[in-house]
Design a protein around this motif. Structure first.
Motif, PDB file in Angstrom:
ATOM      1  N   GLU A   1       3.224   6.816  -6.617  1.00  0.00           N
ATOM      2  CA  GLU A   1       2.265   7.804  -7.129  1.00  0.00           C
ATOM      3  C   GLU A   1       2.748   9.212  -6.836  1.00  0.00           C
ATOM      4  N   GLN A   2       3.287   9.408  -5.617  1.00  0.00           N
ATOM      5  CA  GLN A   2       3.789  10.723  -5.260  1.00  0.00           C
ATOM      6  C   GLN A   2       5.018  11.088  -6.095  1.00  0.00           C
TER       7      GLN A   2
ATOM      8  N   LYS B   1       1.856  14.451   2.251  1.00  0.00           N
ATOM      9  CA  LYS B   1       0.734  13.637   1.763  1.00  0.00           C
ATOM     10  C   LYS B   1       0.529  12.406   2.654  1.00  0.00           C
ATOM     11  N   ALA B   2       1.625  11.841   3.155  1.00  0.00           N
ATOM     12  CA  ALA B   2       1.503  10.657   4.020  1.00  0.00           C
ATOM     13  C   ALA B   2       0.804  10.997   5.336  1.00  0.00           C
TER      14      ALA B   2
ATOM     15  N   LYS C   1      -2.803  10.955   4.495  1.00  0.00           N
ATOM     16  CA  LYS C   1      -3.269   9.587   4.276  1.00  0.00           C
ATOM     17  C   LYS C   1      -3.403   8.811   5.591  1.00  0.00           C
TER      18      LYS C   1
ATOM     19  N   ASN D   1       0.818  -1.204   0.000  1.00  0.00           N
ATOM     20  CA  ASN D   1       0.000   0.000   0.000  1.00  0.00           C
ATOM     21  C   ASN D   1       0.857   1.262   0.000  1.00  0.00           C
ATOM     22  N   TRP D   2       1.872   1.275   0.875  1.00  0.00           N
ATOM     23  CA  TRP D   2       2.679   2.480   1.005  1.00  0.00           C
ATOM     24  C   TRP D   2       3.651   2.659  -0.153  1.00  0.00           C
TER      25      TRP D   2
ATOM     26  N   GLU E   1       3.034   1.778  -3.257  1.00  0.00           N
ATOM     27  CA  GLU E   1       2.205   2.297  -4.345  1.00  0.00           C
ATOM     28  C   GLU E   1       1.962   3.791  -4.154  1.00  0.00           C
ATOM     29  N   PHE E   2       1.697   4.177  -2.909  1.00  0.00           N
ATOM     30  CA  PHE E   2       1.495   5.587  -2.590  1.00  0.00           C
ATOM     31  C   PHE E   2       2.754   6.399  -2.893  1.00  0.00           C
TER      32      PHE E   2
END
Length: 377
Positions: A303-304, A371-372, A375, A296-297, A299-300
């Motif tokens: 994306e960032q 952003k994290a 999230k 999950n992280w 992928e995040f």
């Protein structure tokens, strides 16, 4: 809008590069980083660390996100052609930890400028002793990562072009185990080998047999490596010596395979020694486990990377070692490879880092942390 003095950041990296320090000896490096953080009014946590430090930005309300960098150098004589070559004989930043720490410093400066708007806290680790695998466990023991939601780490990658950030879910780097085997036999005149227990012959059998650790034990879909990198014995041409020793490394990507290879290693060594009526001493040194990225992280984070102007790539796992893995045993994390596109590999005496990538990496890390926090809220 947050601003960053790119030239000042590059100049500071050159300063760190000029004065490298080995693992657990990073006293001046720590002092230089502390001075930079204090200049930008970034608070530093009071932790029982001999070298390295932890900075924090933001308020106690909301989640805690961690960015990790490393600060130590390697026992290598620098051969690069940069104008800021190491001034310490036999020591250089041949792995780019000066780049990592300055990217983290740049991120801290950017985050400080928007501290009031952060949805929580960001802790930035300037970790000592990564090269020996000792730094992460020491820092974890301080409690600095207690209640953290996620940790992100970076490593420069000269095999990726500038402007690329790469990573993958699951295993990204290998578990690192080091071994040294001493064979004790009986020496004799070279003309009377029947009176000896020849450690050179035994060592040769060991080198060959250890290759079966991979070819006949590791699953074919689970990559692993065994390399014997040193073998020493004897003093002259007409004497069979009474001892020999060999040294090397085993790399693996899963905990199950790592345990299997360790068990079979000991069985092979002891079995061959028994067959030749020799004695052996095994020094098995378990290093960091495999970096295993949270799907999950990561992928995040990729994306960032795209949103920050980088090309995001899914890359293959690498057999290098990285003590960031210890953090991932305590909390979710993602480790990212930053493309620098240089011709020399990590740990090469002519290794260098592309300065053009430094400021963009700092901005990426600051944006990733912001952003994290959202999230993780």
């Amino acid at each position: 809008m947050s601003t960053l003095d790119e030239q000042a950041l590059i100049a500071f990296r050159h300063e760190l590069h000029r004065y490298p320090e080995l693992s657990n000896e990073e006293f001046e490096t720590t002092a230089r980083l502390r001075a930079q953080l204090e200049h930008h009014e970034i608070r530093i946590l009071d932790l029982p660390l001999a070298t390295g430090l932890v900075a924090e930005i933001g308020s106690g309300e909301g989640p805690l996100v961690v960015l990790r960098s490393d600060i130590d150098a390697l026992p290598i004589e620098e051969q690069s052609d940069v104008s800021f070559r190491s001034e310490r004989p036999g020591v250089m930043h041949a792995c780019g930890h000066d780049f990592h720490s300055c990217a983290a410093l740049g991120a801290a400066i950017l985050l400080k400028q928007q501290e009031a708007q952060l949805a929580g806290r960001v802790r930035i680790l300037f970790q000592a002793a990564e090269e020996t695998g000792q730094g992460a466990p020491v820092l974890l023991a301080t409690g600095a990562l207690h209640d953290a939601a996620v940790i992100f780490g970076i490593h420069n990658d000269p095999t990726l072009p500038p402007g690329v950030i790469g990573s993958k879910a699951g295993p990204l780097t290998a578990a690192v185990d080091r071994f040294k085997v001493t064979v004790r036999g009986i020496g004799s005149h070279a003309a009377r080998p029947h009176e000896s227990i020849d450690p050179i012959v035994i060592a040769g059998q060991l080198v060959t047999a250890l290759q079966t650790l991979i070819s006949r034990n590791a699953p074919s879909n689970d990559n692993a490596v065994v390399s014997v990198t040193q073998i020493h014995s004897g003093t002259t041409w007409n004497v069979i010596p009474d001892s020999a020793w060999l040294e090397g490394t085993v790399r693996s990507f899963s905990a199950e395979t790592r345990e299997l290879l360790s068990q079979r290693f000991h069985q092979i060594i002891n079995g061959i020694a028994a067959a030749f009526n020799a004695q052996v001493e095994i020094d098995w040194q378990a290093g960091p486990p495999s970096v295993v990225n949270d799907a999950n992280w990561v992928e995040f984070a990729l994306e960032q990377a795209s949103q920050s102007g980088f090309e995001a790539r899914v890359v293959e796992a690498s057999p290098i070692g990285e003590d960031f893995a210890f953090y991932q045993q305590a909390l979710p994390g993602a480790f990212m490879m930053i493309g620098t596109g240089e011709p020399y590999a990590l740990h090469h005496p002519a290794f260098r880092v592309n300065d053009d990538v430094l400021a963009p990496t700092a901005r990426y890390l600051s944006e990733l942390a912001v952003k994290a926090l959202v999230k993780a809220s």
